[in-house]
Design an enzyme around this catalytic site. Structure first.
Site, PDB file in Angstrom:
ATOM      1  N   ASP A  45       0.847  -1.206   0.000  1.00 56.41           N
ATOM      2  CA  ASP A  45       0.000   0.000   0.000  1.00 56.41           C
ATOM      3  C   ASP A  45       0.878   1.250   0.000  1.00 56.41           C
ATOM      4  O   ASP A  45       0.369   2.378  -0.049  1.00 56.41           O
ATOM      5  CB  ASP A  45      -1.022  -0.020   1.144  1.00 56.41           C
ATOM      6  N   ASP A  84      -1.074  -6.168   0.062  1.00 57.17           N
ATOM      7  CA  ASP A  84      -1.444  -5.508   1.321  1.00 57.17           C
ATOM      8  C   ASP A  84      -2.948  -5.339   1.460  1.00 57.17           C
ATOM      9  O   ASP A  84      -3.618  -4.891   0.509  1.00 57.17           O
ATOM     10  CB  ASP A  84      -0.826  -4.099   1.356  1.00 57.17           C
ATOM     11  N   LYS A 112      -0.953  -9.403   3.297  1.00 57.23           N
ATOM     12  CA  LYS A 112      -0.210  -8.823   4.430  1.00 57.23           C
ATOM     13  C   LYS A 112      -1.157  -7.894   5.190  1.00 57.23           C
ATOM     14  O   LYS A 112      -1.917  -7.143   4.570  1.00 57.23           O
ATOM     15  CB  LYS A 112       1.029  -8.072   3.939  1.00 57.23           C
ATOM     16  N   GLU A 114      -1.299  -5.189   8.602  1.00 55.99           N
ATOM     17  CA  GLU A 114      -0.564  -4.446   9.626  1.00 55.99           C
ATOM     18  C   GLU A 114      -1.280  -4.572  10.960  1.00 55.99           C
ATOM     19  O   GLU A 114      -2.500  -4.346  11.030  1.00 55.99           O
ATOM     20  CB  GLU A 114      -0.488  -2.959   9.250  1.00 55.99           C
ATOM     21  N   GLU A 181       9.253  -3.847  10.529  1.00 55.51           N
ATOM     22  CA  GLU A 181       9.718  -2.588   9.920  1.00 55.51           C
ATOM     23  C   GLU A 181      10.276  -1.671  11.004  1.00 55.51           C
ATOM     24  O   GLU A 181       9.614  -1.417  12.023  1.00 55.51           O
ATOM     25  CB  GLU A 181       8.553  -1.898   9.175  1.00 55.51           C
TER      26      GLU A 181
HETATM   27  O1  KIV Z   1       3.583  -1.057   1.585  1.00 51.87           O
HETATM   28  C1  KIV Z   1       4.772  -1.406   1.545  1.00 51.87           C
HETATM   29  O2  KIV Z   1       5.493  -1.200   0.572  1.00 51.87           O
HETATM   30  C2  KIV Z   1       5.316  -2.099   2.719  1.00 51.87           C
HETATM   31  C3  KIV Z   1       6.801  -2.337   2.751  1.00 51.87           C
HETATM   32  C4  KIV Z   1       7.537  -1.083   2.939  1.00 51.87           C
HETATM   33  C5  KIV Z   1       7.170  -3.361   3.736  1.00 51.87           C
HETATM   34  O3  KIV Z   1       4.589  -2.448   3.597  1.00 51.87           O
END
Ligand code: KIV
Length: 265
Positions: A45, A84, A112, A114, A181
């Protein structure tokens, strides 16, 4: 070329082979990254900042993520595609199921998310329904307002303990991968040693099972301030393909990240 799978990534963790990951947002980038043998492509994202020009990832929508995931899936040759779930896409269990399913149907191999151990039920529910997850801990950019900026996380013992505990609980709930991160190198090392699933780092030192960077940072095309953890591989190479290939090779050999890309306690 053989396609990367969750099983091959687990084998890499067990054998100590480092996992090289890059973001990509369209078919051309995806083809470039996968043909240079990156193990994982993340449809991040971060698209909100590096493609759409927003100040944060918060404005990114599911519609945006679906569009970019389809583009990346079409260009991919052999990497595992991770996509994401954007801001608030997992606010309820039902939303998480629907949004994760939509990303998988758009061509992702895993999603993914968060956040910490409050997501355990979401992770186990997705696992039971056949959707692999990577849990993003430490600096979680979707919570930038709450965190008060893009700062290194887990610096004091209490915050470090919380990140380690979250990692442990999320793995027990069924997470297939963790991403750390901007955390101190020692914390990332402890989490990676304790985890049986692969741990990917960005600004988390050299001791995680793999590394990820943003595509444009690797090509030195970042108009904003370049984060400490990023490296411009175009300064040593003459084509984007050579720069991506160098990134993959340097991750595999342990040359990247160096201490200047990492954070102490
Ligand atoms: O959105 C993204 O690019 C990320 C990476 C920086 C790990 O979450």
């Amino acid at each position: 070329m053989t396609k990367t799978t969750l099983h091959s990534l687990l084998d890499m963790k067990r054998s100590g082979e480092k996992i090289a990951c890059l973001t990509a947002y369209d078919a051309t980038q995806s083809h470039l990254v996968s043909s240079q043998k990156a193990d994982i492509i993340l449809v991040g994202d971060s698209v909100g900042m590096v493609v759409q020009g927003h100040e944060s990832t918060v404005p990114v929508t599911m519609e945006d993520m679906l569009y970019h995931t389809r583009c990346v899936a079409r260009g991919n040759t052999c990497s595992l595609v991770m996509a994401d779930l954007p801001f608030m896409a997992c606010a309820t269990l039902d939303q998480a199921y629907r949004n994760a399913a939509a990303l998988m149907q758009a061509g992702a191999d895993m999603v993914k998310i968060e956040g910490g151990s409050w997501l355990c039920e979401t992770v186990s529910g997705l696992a039971a329904r056949g959707i692999p997850t990577c849990l993003h801990l430490g600096l979680t950019p979707q919570s930038v307002s709450m965190l008060g900026g893009y700062k290194v996380q887990g610096k004091d013992p209490e915050a470090a303990r919380k990140i380690s505990e979250d990692a442990h609980r999320l793995e027990a709930a069924g997470a297939d991968m963790l991403l750390l991160e901007c955390v101190p190198t020692a914390l990332a090392r402890d989490v990676s040693c304790a985890a049986t699933v692969p741990v990917i780092g960005i600004g988390a030192g050299a001791d995680t099972d793999g590394q990820i960077l943003v595509f444009y940072d690797v090509l030195g095309m970042t108009p904003r301030r370049v984060p400490r953890f990023a490296k411009n591989f175009m300064s040593e190479e003459s084509t984007p393909a050579a720069a991506v290939s160098r990134f993959v090779a340097d991750v595999k050999s342990g040359l990247f990240p160096a201490s200047e890309h990492s954070f102490g306690a």
